[in-house]
Design a protein around this motif. Structure first.
Motif, PDB file in Angstrom:
ATOM      1  N   ASN A 297       0.822  -1.201   0.000  1.00  0.00           N
ATOM      2  CA  ASN A 297       0.000   0.000   0.000  1.00  0.00           C
ATOM      3  C   ASN A 297       0.864   1.262   0.000  1.00  0.00           C
ATOM      4  N   HIS A 298       1.915   1.209   0.771  1.00  0.00           N
ATOM      5  CA  HIS A 298       2.848   2.323   0.867  1.00  0.00           C
ATOM      6  C   HIS A 298       3.401   2.676  -0.525  1.00  0.00           C
ATOM      7  N   ILE A 299       3.712   1.626  -1.295  1.00  0.00           N
ATOM      8  CA  ILE A 299       4.224   1.843  -2.646  1.00  0.00           C
ATOM      9  C   ILE A 299       3.108   2.324  -3.572  1.00  0.00           C
ATOM     10  N   ALA A 300       1.918   1.751  -3.376  1.00  0.00           N
ATOM     11  CA  ALA A 300       0.772   2.106  -4.227  1.00  0.00           C
ATOM     12  C   ALA A 300       0.429   3.584  -4.121  1.00  0.00           C
ATOM     13  N   LYS A 301       0.640   4.140  -2.935  1.00  0.00           N
ATOM     14  CA  LYS A 301       0.297   5.553  -2.726  1.00  0.00           C
ATOM     15  C   LYS A 301       1.071   6.466  -3.668  1.00  0.00           C
TER      16      LYS A 301
ATOM     17  N   PRO B 158      14.411  -6.921  -3.315  1.00  0.00           N
ATOM     18  CA  PRO B 158      14.712  -5.627  -3.936  1.00  0.00           C
ATOM     19  C   PRO B 158      13.646  -4.569  -3.626  1.00  0.00           C
ATOM     20  N   ILE B 159      12.407  -5.037  -3.438  1.00  0.00           N
ATOM     21  CA  ILE B 159      11.332  -4.091  -3.097  1.00  0.00           C
ATOM     22  C   ILE B 159      11.467  -3.639  -1.648  1.00  0.00           C
ATOM     23  N   LEU B 160      11.685  -4.624  -0.751  1.00  0.00           N
ATOM     24  CA  LEU B 160      11.785  -4.299   0.673  1.00  0.00           C
ATOM     25  C   LEU B 160      12.986  -3.414   0.971  1.00  0.00           C
ATOM     26  N   GLU B 161      14.012  -3.552   0.141  1.00  0.00           N
ATOM     27  CA  GLU B 161      15.226  -2.770   0.356  1.00  0.00           C
ATOM     28  C   GLU B 161      14.960  -1.279   0.228  1.00  0.00           C
ATOM     29  N   LYS B 162      13.953  -0.938  -0.543  1.00  0.00           N
ATOM     30  CA  LYS B 162      13.650   0.490  -0.763  1.00  0.00           C
ATOM     31  C   LYS B 162      12.675   1.047   0.259  1.00  0.00           C
ATOM     32  N   VAL B 163      12.245   0.191   1.200  1.00  0.00           N
ATOM     33  CA  VAL B 163      11.298   0.657   2.219  1.00  0.00           C
ATOM     34  C   VAL B 163      12.050   0.966   3.510  1.00  0.00           C
ATOM     35  N   ASP B 164      12.022   2.243   3.906  1.00  0.00           N
ATOM     36  CA  ASP B 164      12.690   2.648   5.154  1.00  0.00           C
ATOM     37  C   ASP B 164      12.105   1.878   6.333  1.00  0.00           C
ATOM     38  N   ILE B 165      12.969   1.576   7.286  1.00  0.00           N
ATOM     39  CA  ILE B 165      12.536   0.786   8.434  1.00  0.00           C
ATOM     40  C   ILE B 165      11.395   1.471   9.190  1.00  0.00           C
ATOM     41  N   ASN B 166      11.428   2.795   9.246  1.00  0.00           N
ATOM     42  CA  ASN B 166      10.366   3.482   9.995  1.00  0.00           C
ATOM     43  C   ASN B 166       9.044   3.550   9.240  1.00  0.00           C
ATOM     44  N   ASP B 167       9.049   3.102   7.978  1.00  0.00           N
ATOM     45  CA  ASP B 167       7.791   3.024   7.239  1.00  0.00           C
ATOM     46  C   ASP B 167       7.145   1.651   7.368  1.00  0.00           C
ATOM     47  N   VAL B 168       7.799   0.757   8.108  1.00  0.00           N
ATOM     48  CA  VAL B 168       7.225  -0.578   8.304  1.00  0.00           C
ATOM     49  C   VAL B 168       6.169  -0.503   9.412  1.00  0.00           C
ATOM     50  N   TRP B 169       5.058  -1.138   9.174  1.00  0.00           N
ATOM     51  CA  TRP B 169       3.938  -1.172  10.128  1.00  0.00           C
ATOM     52  C   TRP B 169       4.402  -1.812  11.432  1.00  0.00           C
ATOM     53  N   GLY B 170       4.259  -1.093  12.535  1.00  0.00           N
ATOM     54  CA  GLY B 170       4.677  -1.642  13.822  1.00  0.00           C
ATOM     55  C   GLY B 170       6.028  -1.114  14.282  1.00  0.00           C
ATOM     56  N   VAL B 171       6.695  -0.375  13.411  1.00  0.00           N
ATOM     57  CA  VAL B 171       7.978   0.216  13.791  1.00  0.00           C
ATOM     58  C   VAL B 171       7.784   1.714  13.966  1.00  0.00           C
ATOM     59  N   GLY B 172       7.805   2.161  15.192  1.00  0.00           N
ATOM     60  CA  GLY B 172       7.613   3.577  15.492  1.00  0.00           C
ATOM     61  C   GLY B 172       8.926   4.273  15.765  1.00  0.00           C
TER      62      GLY B 172
END
Length: 425
Positions: free
Chosen positions: A157-161, A178-192
């Motif tokens: 969803n984050h990418i879809a936005k 390769p997809i997960l590599e581009k997602v910052d850790i703080n954008d992961v659900w449950g990581v505040g």
DNA sequence: TCTGGGGTCCTAGGACCC
DNA sequence: TCTGGGGTCCTAGGACCC
């Protein structure tokens, strides 16, 4: 190998800039313009159109801090109108249910939908179909992410936005690293905030790195929730879809005041009103509360007048949802925690230990209880028919000088006949 | 001048019990 | 003088979510 696959598929449907989109529904003039919606009391910015985001207006920022940009760029400003947003939300959710009744309404603008009954090859098309039907029937644009687990569908969803199509599916992709590599850790659900800090200290900066970290290390140095997140990133479902509308466990009503309050009598009115409100809410869900908490505090941002914050919880002798009783106990608590000489900014009431009310008779039930229950029912019915707080208790006050600010309300209320806007076909 | 509101879950630590 | 070990339940506070 072209056999039809039916892997587990969870879609996360998220309404784009939801509150702004709701305001735009009834106000076509602001469709292409920068728009923001403010929190209660016109305090913070809680929804922004893309145009507003592009101006650099930040989420959650106090309104007064962004005022300069807002005025300079002629940004349209709205106070929040929750009865409108709630109503539009129900329409969106009703539309989604047509695709599968296995739906978890996660928040006012988000839902998880189980789409496992669609085949892998058609799933992306189904996503597009959902998106266009929701748009057509409700006018609300959405983003949709589809994947094997809830956490991964959040990633999708984050990418879809950021994509014009608004739909991203991770189903059938062999290697998602390769997809997960581009997602910052703080954008992961449950990581505040705290976890981000901790992960950074340990060299974890993106979702792929967390996914490939050992479970034992995560569990040992953090907690089970974090290891669940990591498992879900690996495609192993750990967080179930909560499709049964489970009853809540607590109910809070609290507000910041439109102006500072120093007077005990005014606080009493506010707390009485919140107690009524909370009691009515739990009655409407057939719940009773075991205990009540009252809290008051001065502004944490302006300590020059001294800071004071206090709360106290009292158990009811018997679990209740009776307004008269909650107000009575709340008043006693308030009197015991109130301190003279402070400028109070916020107060609230919390009903906790909620459980089902039905058939809860006990040794001490009496005819009097029955009378009170039927009085509560008739108050609720009258308020339902003639609008909120038609009937109230005298202690809730009528002046309400402390009531919150809503300077920029659009005054649209789809639940109130007299506020209904007219729509051209 | 002006900084939202409403939830859930987990953990650590204390009280209490045998 | 010596002062166990293990279990449950409850609560407060923290972290997270939208």
């Amino acid at each position: 190998m072209s056999s039809i696959q039916y892997t587990r598929k969870i879609a996360l449907i998220d309404c784009n800039s939801f509150y702004v989109s709701c305001e735009r529904l009834f106000n076509p003039k602001i469709r292409k313009k920068p728009v923001v919606v403010l929190s209660n009391n016109d305090g913070c910015i809680i929804s922004r159109s893309n145009e507003a985001k592009a101006l650099g207006i930040k989420m959650g920022e106090p309104y007064f801090k962004e005022k300069e940009i807002i005025v300079k760029n002629n940004v349209q400003v709205f106070s929040s109108n929750y009865s409108l947003y709630g109503d539009i939300s129900r329409r969106v959710m009703r539309t989604l249910k047509r695709f599968n009744s296995d739906i978890e309404i996660y928040s006012i603008d988000e839902a998880f939908l189980d789409l496992s009954n669609f085949s892998d090859n058609e799933i992306e098309n189904i996503g597009h179909e959902i998106r266009s039907i929701v748009l057509k029937w409700t006018g609300i644009p959405t983003s949709i992410g589809i994947a094997k687990t809830k956490t991964l569908s959040k990633v999708a969803n984050h990418i879809a936005k950021k994509k014009k199509s608004g739909v991203v599916s991770l189903i059938g992709i062999e290697n998602i690293d390769p997809i997960l590599e581009k997602v910052d850790i703080n954008d992961v659900w449950g990581v505040g905030r705290q976890l981000t800090k901790f992960y950074h200290q340990n060299g974890i900066y993106n979702a792929k790195q967390l996914k490939n970290k050992s479970n034992t290390w995560i569990k040992k140095s953090s907690n089970v929730l974090s290891s669940r997140t990591a498992m879900e990133l690996r495609g192993i479902p750990c967080i179930d879809l909560e499709t049964k509308n489970s009853k809540r466990k607590s109910c809070v009503v609290s507000r910041s005041f439109g102006k500072r309050v120093e007077d005990l009598q005014e606080l009493r009115e506010a707390i009485a009103g919140y107690s009524l409100n909370a009691s009515e809410k739990i009655r409407s869900e057939s719940l009773v509360a075991k205990a009540i908490t009252v809290f008051v505090r001065t502004s944490p941002f302006q300590r020059n007048f001294g800071y004071y914050s206090n709360s106290k919880t009292v158990d009811f002798p018997i679990a209740t949802n009776n307004s008269i009783e909650t107000v009575k106990v709340a008043m006693v608590i308030l009197d015991s925690i109130f301190k003279n000489g402070y400028r109070y900014q916020k107060a609230g009431v919390m009903l906790t230990g909620l459980s089902n009310a039905d058939g809860k008779k006990n040794l001490f039930s009496s005819e009097k209880d029955e009378k009170i229950n039927s009085l509560m029912r008739s108050i609720d019915n009258t308020n339902y028919k003639y609008g909120r707080s038609t009937l109230s208790l005298a202690s809730a006050g009528v002046q309400k000088g402390w009531n919150m600010r809503r300077q920029y309300s659009s005054k649209i209320d789809t639940a109130d006949f007299y506020c209904l806007p007219t729509i051209r076909a």
